[in-house]
Design an enzyme around this catalytic site. Structure first.
Site, PDB file in Angstrom:
ATOM      1  N   LYS A  78       0.851  -1.198   0.000  1.00  0.00           N
ATOM      2  CA  LYS A  78       0.000   0.000   0.000  1.00  0.00           C
ATOM      3  C   LYS A  78       0.888   1.251   0.000  1.00  0.00           C
ATOM      4  O   LYS A  78       2.084   1.162   0.303  1.00  0.00           O
ATOM      5  CB  LYS A  78      -0.920  -0.015   1.223  1.00  0.00           C
ATOM      6  CG  LYS A  78      -0.190  -0.038   2.570  1.00  0.00           C
ATOM      7  CD  LYS A  78      -1.139  -0.342   3.718  1.00  0.00           C
ATOM      8  CE  LYS A  78      -0.408  -0.320   5.058  1.00  0.00           C
ATOM      9  NZ  LYS A  78      -1.281  -0.799   6.156  1.00  0.00           N
ATOM     10  N   ARG A 137     -11.068  -0.193  14.242  1.00  0.00           N
ATOM     11  CA  ARG A 137     -10.731   0.650  13.090  1.00  0.00           C
ATOM     12  C   ARG A 137     -11.522   0.207  11.866  1.00  0.00           C
ATOM     13  O   ARG A 137     -12.287   0.981  11.312  1.00  0.00           O
ATOM     14  CB  ARG A 137      -9.218   0.588  12.808  1.00  0.00           C
ATOM     15  CG  ARG A 137      -8.782   1.513  11.691  1.00  0.00           C
ATOM     16  CD  ARG A 137      -7.282   1.481  11.452  1.00  0.00           C
ATOM     17  NE  ARG A 137      -6.830   0.244  10.822  1.00  0.00           N
ATOM     18  CZ  ARG A 137      -5.617   0.070  10.305  1.00  0.00           C
ATOM     19  NH1 ARG A 137      -4.721   1.047  10.380  1.00  0.00           N
ATOM     20  NH2 ARG A 137      -5.280  -1.075   9.759  1.00  0.00           N
ATOM     21  N   TYR A 158      16.425  30.365   8.561  1.00  0.00           N
ATOM     22  CA  TYR A 158      15.190  31.093   8.897  1.00  0.00           C
ATOM     23  C   TYR A 158      15.070  31.343  10.401  1.00  0.00           C
ATOM     24  O   TYR A 158      15.334  30.459  11.213  1.00  0.00           O
ATOM     25  CB  TYR A 158      13.978  30.275   8.461  1.00  0.00           C
ATOM     26  CG  TYR A 158      13.644  30.415   6.995  1.00  0.00           C
ATOM     27  CD1 TYR A 158      13.415  31.655   6.414  1.00  0.00           C
ATOM     28  CD2 TYR A 158      13.547  29.274   6.209  1.00  0.00           C
ATOM     29  CE1 TYR A 158      13.100  31.762   5.074  1.00  0.00           C
ATOM     30  CE2 TYR A 158      13.225  29.378   4.866  1.00  0.00           C
ATOM     31  CZ  TYR A 158      13.001  30.625   4.301  1.00  0.00           C
ATOM     32  OH  TYR A 158      12.689  30.728   2.976  1.00  0.00           O
ATOM     33  N   MET A 187      12.272  24.616   3.004  1.00  0.00           N
ATOM     34  CA  MET A 187      11.452  23.800   2.098  1.00  0.00           C
ATOM     35  C   MET A 187      12.317  22.919   1.193  1.00  0.00           C
ATOM     36  O   MET A 187      12.017  21.747   0.973  1.00  0.00           O
ATOM     37  CB  MET A 187      10.568  24.708   1.224  1.00  0.00           C
ATOM     38  CG  MET A 187       9.621  23.937   0.332  1.00  0.00           C
ATOM     39  SD  MET A 187       8.684  24.989  -0.777  1.00  0.00           S
ATOM     40  CE  MET A 187       7.641  25.898   0.358  1.00  0.00           C
TER      41      MET A 187
HETATM   42  C1  LIG Z   1      -0.604  -1.767   6.867  1.00  0.00           C
HETATM   43  C2  LIG Z   1      -1.257  -3.056   7.213  1.00  0.00           C
HETATM   44  C3  LIG Z   1      -0.511  -4.236   7.301  1.00  0.00           C
HETATM   45  C4  LIG Z   1       0.999  -4.238   7.249  1.00  0.00           C
HETATM   46  O1  LIG Z   1       1.478  -3.783   8.498  1.00  0.00           O
HETATM   47  P1  LIG Z   1       3.022  -3.669   8.856  1.00  0.00           P
HETATM   48  O2  LIG Z   1       3.029  -3.278  10.286  1.00  0.00           O
HETATM   49  O3  LIG Z   1       3.576  -2.631   7.955  1.00  0.00           O
HETATM   50  O4  LIG Z   1       3.623  -5.013   8.605  1.00  0.00           O
HETATM   51  C5  LIG Z   1      -1.182  -5.418   7.486  1.00  0.00           C
HETATM   52  N1  LIG Z   1      -2.536  -5.440   7.619  1.00  0.00           N
HETATM   53  C6  LIG Z   1      -3.288  -4.316   7.573  1.00  0.00           C
HETATM   54  C7  LIG Z   1      -4.740  -4.414   7.752  1.00  0.00           C
HETATM   55  C8  LIG Z   1      -2.665  -3.090   7.390  1.00  0.00           C
HETATM   56  O5  LIG Z   1      -3.407  -1.973   7.375  1.00  0.00           O
END
Ligand SMILES: *Cc1c(COP(=O)(O)O)cnc(C)c1O
Length: 377
Positions: free
Chosen positions: A51, A150, A272, A318
């Protein structure tokens, strides 16, 4: 592909000569980390979580590297990420979409052959309707909430699905999954509580493969492995066992170019807000990386050059950061030289505390101006 990616995301200006900073991603290390996770898992299968564009490191590069290790299952967060990944890795791997299906996203998910993680009765019935329209069963995962609050069906929703088999008609259930809230704290009481609740809820549903463990969950114990683990962070070199030695290899090296060097007299303001005032005559180097590249403004730290530590001085701008290079011999660091910000000696886990955050956020904050180099493919 590289060229297309560069043109698409970075513009034509990105080349070794014109870039301000380099991000080198070691896909050989990603593969080795995958092998280490598989060894830890034993019989359970190991997916790859890619992801957020592979935590910022390039989902398609990472996925193809993992496919070279025999990985056939990937997780993304969004439908759009799944569509892009499908185009990059071909029709065969299973691609799960963790955030499920927003209303009206069903046709796009179907067209790309994605497997939604259904998180509610509403998502389940929308996907069932899609299956009826398509005229054949559609694959899906169900997520149950085992105690993180969640995503996923509540216990009551799971019981409702279990009580009425028609709710799963037209659904080819591939996986039942849940997510751990506290896996990175091995002694946290919530881990066992969530595992027991997950095992209770999945026993109500059809007997399909189950998945609970993220990276840290893999290192709790084998009761958390089930049939499929879902590591992300550990693949990218983040320590899945905080407080203990990192069992993973570092994956990234971040280097920035020196744009200019100068010497200032005692009493001169630096950067800055003149947040730093030279206490002595001070040699400075300004490097081509700043908060627009994801190096947070409040994050202190240091750069490294040939084993020497070069502290940040003044505020992060920046597009640039000023380093105190007084410890280096005069002329040792010149315009165009590269200094290291993240490497095997100063890892993402090391710099995360100065962000007031975790290594995950350091990685996913890294911006789009870097000249990205994938090695070890
Ligand atoms: C992001 C995520 C993972 C991976 O988690 P890591 O801690 O990066 O290994 C697995 N399952 C779900 C549902 C996630 O949101």
């Amino acid at each position: 592909m590289n060229q297309a990616l560069r043109m698409g995301t970075l513009g034509a200006a990105d080349s070794a000569a014109t870039a301000g900073a380099f991000l080198t991603i070691d896909l050989g290390a990603v593969r080795e980390n995958y092998r280490r996770l598989k060894a830890q898992l034993g019989a359970a299968r190991c997916a790859g979580v890619v992801k957020a564009d592979g935590y910022g490191l390039g989902a398609s590069h990472v996925a193809r590297a993992l496919m070279g290790e025999g990985c056939t299952t990937f997780f993304v967060a969004h439908v759009g990420e799944g569509i892009a990944l499908r185009a990059a890795i071909g029709p065969d791997p299973v691609i799960y979409v963790l955030n499920g299906l927003p209303p009206r996203a069903e046709p796009d998910a179907l067209a790309a052959g994605l497997v939604p993680v259904l998180n509610s009765i509403g998502q389940l019935s929308a996907w069932r309707k899609m299956a009826a329209t398509a005229g054949h069963a559609l694959p899906a995962a169900l997520q149950v909430d085992s105690g993180m609050s969640r995503l996923g069906m509540s216990a009551a929703e799971v019981e409702a699905v279990a009580a009425d088999p028609a709710t799963l008609e037209g659904i080819e259930l591939l996986l039942v999954m849940s997510h751990l809230a506290c896996a990175d704290e091995a002694d946290h009481v919530a881990n066992d509580a969530q595992r027991l609740e997950f095992d209770r809820l999945r026993a109500l549903l059809p007997a399909v493969p189950a998945s609970l463990a993220n990276s840290s969950g893999i290192f709790l114990n084998s009761a958390y492995h089930h049939q499929l683990a879902r590591p992300g962070a550990a693949l990218y070199g983040i320590n899945p066992t905080p407080g203990q030695e990192n069992p993973m290899l570092p994956v990234i090296r971040l280097q920035a170019k020196v744009i200019q060097t100068r010497t200032v007299e005692k009493g001169v303001g630096i950067g800055y807000g003149h947040r730093s005032i030279a206490q002595d005559p001070t040699r400075l180097a300004t490097i081509s990386l700043g908060y627009a590249d994801g190096w947070h403004r409040q994050a202190g730290a240091s750069a490294r050059f040939k084993g020497m530590i070069l502290p940040f001085i003044g505020r992060v701008s920046m597009d640039s950061i000023i380093l105190d290079i007084s410890t280096l011999p005069e002329g040792a660091l010149k315009e165009g030289d590269l200094v290291d910000l993240i490497n095997a000696e100063q890892t993402i886990d090391d710099v995360a505390p100065s962000y007031g955050s975790i290594a995950y956020e350091v990685l996913t904050s890294l911006g789009h101006r870097f000249h990205r180099i994938h090695i070890g493919a």
